[in-house]
Design an enzyme around this catalytic site. Structure first.
Site, PDB file in Angstrom:
ATOM      1  N   CYS A   1       0.829  -1.198   0.000  1.00 14.67           N
ATOM      2  CA  CYS A   1       0.000   0.000   0.000  1.00 14.67           C
ATOM      3  C   CYS A   1       0.870   1.258   0.000  1.00 14.67           C
ATOM      4  O   CYS A   1       1.453   1.587  -1.027  1.00 14.67           O
ATOM      5  CB  CYS A   1      -0.999  -0.039   1.145  1.00 14.67           C
ATOM      6  SG  CYS A   1      -2.446   0.968   0.785  1.00 14.67           S
TER       7      CYS A   1
ATOM      8  N   HIS B   1      -3.693  -4.896   0.424  1.00 13.12           N
ATOM      9  CA  HIS B   1      -3.138  -5.428   1.675  1.00 13.12           C
ATOM     10  C   HIS B   1      -3.246  -6.955   1.682  1.00 13.12           C
ATOM     11  O   HIS B   1      -4.225  -7.493   2.205  1.00 13.12           O
ATOM     12  CB  HIS B   1      -3.902  -4.860   2.871  1.00 13.12           C
ATOM     13  CG  HIS B   1      -3.615  -3.428   3.136  1.00 13.12           C
ATOM     14  ND1 HIS B   1      -2.611  -3.005   3.968  1.00 13.12           N
ATOM     15  CD2 HIS B   1      -4.188  -2.302   2.640  1.00 13.12           C
ATOM     16  CE1 HIS B   1      -2.584  -1.683   4.002  1.00 13.12           C
ATOM     17  NE2 HIS B   1      -3.532  -1.229   3.199  1.00 13.12           N
TER      18      HIS B   1
ATOM     19  N   GLU C   1      -1.795  -9.016   3.494  1.00 13.21           N
ATOM     20  CA  GLU C   1      -1.691  -9.611   4.832  1.00 13.21           C
ATOM     21  C   GLU C   1      -3.045 -10.008   5.408  1.00 13.21           C
ATOM     22  O   GLU C   1      -3.140 -10.914   6.227  1.00 13.21           O
ATOM     23  CB  GLU C   1      -0.962  -8.655   5.791  1.00 13.21           C
ATOM     24  CG  GLU C   1      -1.705  -7.379   6.178  1.00 13.21           C
ATOM     25  CD  GLU C   1      -1.488  -6.213   5.207  1.00 13.21           C
ATOM     26  OE1 GLU C   1      -1.188  -6.480   4.018  1.00 13.21           O
ATOM     27  OE2 GLU C   1      -1.638  -5.046   5.630  1.00 13.21           O
TER      28      GLU C   1
HETATM   29  N1  GLN Z   1      -1.877   6.822   2.672  1.00 10.28           N
HETATM   30  C1  GLN Z   1      -1.990   6.055   1.472  1.00 10.28           C
HETATM   31  C2  GLN Z   1      -3.347   6.243   0.805  1.00 10.28           C
HETATM   32  O1  GLN Z   1      -4.273   6.641   1.453  1.00 10.28           O
HETATM   33  C3  GLN Z   1      -1.714   4.577   1.745  1.00 10.28           C
HETATM   34  C4  GLN Z   1      -2.716   3.932   2.630  1.00 10.28           C
HETATM   35  C5  GLN Z   1      -2.266   2.623   3.216  1.00 10.28           C
HETATM   36  O2  GLN Z   1      -1.078   2.311   3.209  1.00 10.28           O
HETATM   37  N2  GLN Z   1      -3.180   1.851   3.743  1.00 10.28           N
HETATM   38  O3  GLN Z   1      -3.521   5.979  -0.356  1.00 10.28           O
END
Ligand code: GLN
Length: 547
Positions: A385, A522, A524
């Site tokens: 992410c 994600h 995970e």
């Molecule tokens: N801050 C980034 C976004 O909002 C990544 C978010 C995250 O890593 N969950 O796109």
């Protein structure tokens, strides 16, 4: 109703492991052929944990249907191996929100809206919501974990709802399990049952008699102590069990089984259950005991002092480790302390580097420095992410020569927003264009939940998934800006995962590196101890090779 309810409450203090206990009991009941699900009820006033600081609340776990939930739902999925949904958790905030909306809508026909019955009815509705749906999907058992500790003011309506539901559904259909602490006092040389007695007294004062007492303690407590607890707390003699401290949380189901905990639950609830099939759990514990190697993985993030903030990722790395017969030592490195001058020293002796998700600019330059170090030194790298967003910024700046490459999140006025706020996108789940109208409303403006992704063949991603169609869970606002796709590709970046309409870049890799992969989702959240996530599995395999 065929569904039976098991309520799990906690006494004495928090952090006794109610979530793990509920998940482990669920795993045992599932292994007996029962359909089991678990629900978490959190007494806090936030509508969901989505807006809560990870320092306070730990990780926000995201379900396929895009609910932002408590991290305990992660335990439930990992132990039960079935996906949770928005029905598997609620909070006092959500309950009050629903009730207040109904009140504004005039649903209470002018009545005075009160905690009892309106709030408690709404809680019972949430509890019963999991029994709805087609007959084949209705669970045999629903375990309901009530967050917080008995005696908390905010938990009272939940306990009252639980009391009411039990008197409505009957004793045969509901079981109360109370988890307490039985400390060992070194000076006195004995276990102390008084905190448990007080905690049960607290429950009795609101009309709840526990059926089973689960005692959290260092070791299995002696029989005479169990007898004492049963006598003072008015539970059957064979209904006092222990939840002992363990080094490996995946050993808990087998520990419970050895003590006969699930058997007692089956008998008390008259469940139509078979013998438990525990082979997968035994194999898992056996695999854990035979590591062939050991590696160090650096986690370069902001919340390094609070491991709970990266709970699922931590677990996914452990799953990948056991799959590869490796002990994975996690080294949390504070990205705010990483500078060009000290990056080699900070990441010394790490066979793999992982940059996890996160929000806000703080610590980002350190993450970018760590990624450069991994790329240049051919150290296996995995970005998740925000980790992917940092990886493309690093690549744009240091390989493609776009020196001021940035994310709109960190530098809204940047001329080269490699990562930007996408105002609309096609949602393959609802089959319509999603529009992000108000980026400042912090709740509910993210791309949340499972989205389909196509995986390009002959890439590291495809090697891992061995599939061209996957589904992964998202939680972010910003996206890769396609304006820069060509220039990055020309410089050697590979876009190996894309949304089915090619609009959203979901996985990137670089050629000429042993293993450098980053994803916008994600992974995970979907890792399981019996079934390590393909990307984590391959990342750890690459790190082992790098030893
Ligand atoms: N801050 C980034 C976004 O909002 C990544 C978010 C995250 O890593 N969950 O796109």
């Amino acid at each position: 109703m065929k569904t039976k309810f098991i309520f799990v409450t906690g006494g004495v203090l928090s952090s006794l492991g109610k979530g793990l206990a509920a998940a482990s009991l669920g795993a045992l009941l599932k292994s007996r052929g029962l359909k089991v699900t678990i629900q978490k009820l959190d007494p806090y006033i936030n509508v969901d944990p989505g807006t809560m600081n990870p320092f306070q609340h730990g990780e926000v776990f995201v379900t396929d249907d895009g609910a932002e939930t408590d991290l305990d739902l992660g335990h439930y999925e990992r132990y039960l191996g079935v996906p949770m949904s928005k029905f598997n958790s609620t909070s006092a905030g959500r309950i009050y929100y629903n009730v207040i909306n109904k009140e504004r809508h005039g649903d209470y026909l002018g009545g005075t809206v009160q905690v009892i019955p309106h709030i408690t009815d709404e809680i019972k509705r949430a509890m019963l919501s999991l029994t709805e749906g087609p007959k084949e999907t209705v669970p045999d058992v629903i375990i309901i974990e009530i967050g917080g500790t008995v005696g908390d003011i905010e938990g009272l309506p939940f306990l009252e709802a639980m009391r009411q539901l039990r008197s409505e559904l009957g004793r045969d259909n509901c079981l109360n399990i109370h988890l307490t602490l039985v400390p060992y006092l070194k000076a006195a040389g004995e276990y102390k049952t008084k905190p448990t007695q007080h905690s049960v007294k607290e429950l009795l004062s609101i009309g709840i008699q526990p059926d089973i007492i689960l005692c959290r303690c260092d070791e299995t407590i002696p029989l005479e102590m169990k007898r004492k607890i049963s006598l003072f707390c008015n539970v059957e003699e064979g209904a006092v069990f222990t939840s002992v401290d363990v080094d490996n949380v995946y050993a808990v189901p087998l520990k419970f089984y050895e003590e006969g905990f699930d058997q007692k639950v089956v008998v008390m609830l008259r469940l139509n259950a078979g013998n438990p099939k525990l082979e997968p759990w035994r194999k898992l514990i056996d695999d854990f005991s035979r590591p062939k190697t050991s590696i160090n993985i650096a986690i370069v993030g902001k919340y390094v002092d609070l491991k709970e903030a990266y709970k699922s990722m931590h677990e996914a790395l452990i799953h990948a480790g056991v799959h590869n017969f490796a002990t994975v030592n996690l080294r949390y490195v504070n990205s705010e302390e990483i500078k060009k001058e000290n990056v080699a020293e900070q990441l010394a002796d790490c066979q793999g580097i992982l940059v996890p998700g996160g929000f806000g600019y703080r610590g980002v330059e350190g993450k970018i420095e760590a990624i450069r170090f991994a790329r240049e030194n051919k150290i296996p790298f995995f970005g998740i992410c925000l980790g992917m967003q940092c990886a493309v910024i690093e690549f744009a700046r240091n390989v493609a020569g776009i020196k001021d490459a940035h994310s709109e999140e960190f530098e809204p006025t940047s001329a080269n927003k490699i990562i930007y706020l996408m105002k609309e996108w096609f949602d393959f789940r609802s089959n319509k264009i999603e529009v992000r109208d108000d980026a400042c409303n912090k709740g509910g403006t993210m791309r949340l939940g499972a989205y389909p992704c196509k995986v390009i063949e002959n890439t590291k991603a495809h090697e891992a998934y061995k599939n061209t169609e996957i589904s992964e869970r998202h939680r972010h606002r910003y996206e890769f800006n396609n304006k820069f796709k060509q220039v990055l590709e020309d410089n050697g970046m590979i876009f190996s995962g894309l949304s089915p309409d090619d609009e959203l870049m979901e996985i990137v890799e670089i050629a000429d590196h042993p293993w450098f992969l980053a994803c916008q989702f994600h992974p995970e959240f979907k890792s399981n101890p019996m079934n390590a996530h393909p990307l984590f599995r391959e990342f750890i395999a690459a790190a082992i090779k790098n030893k």
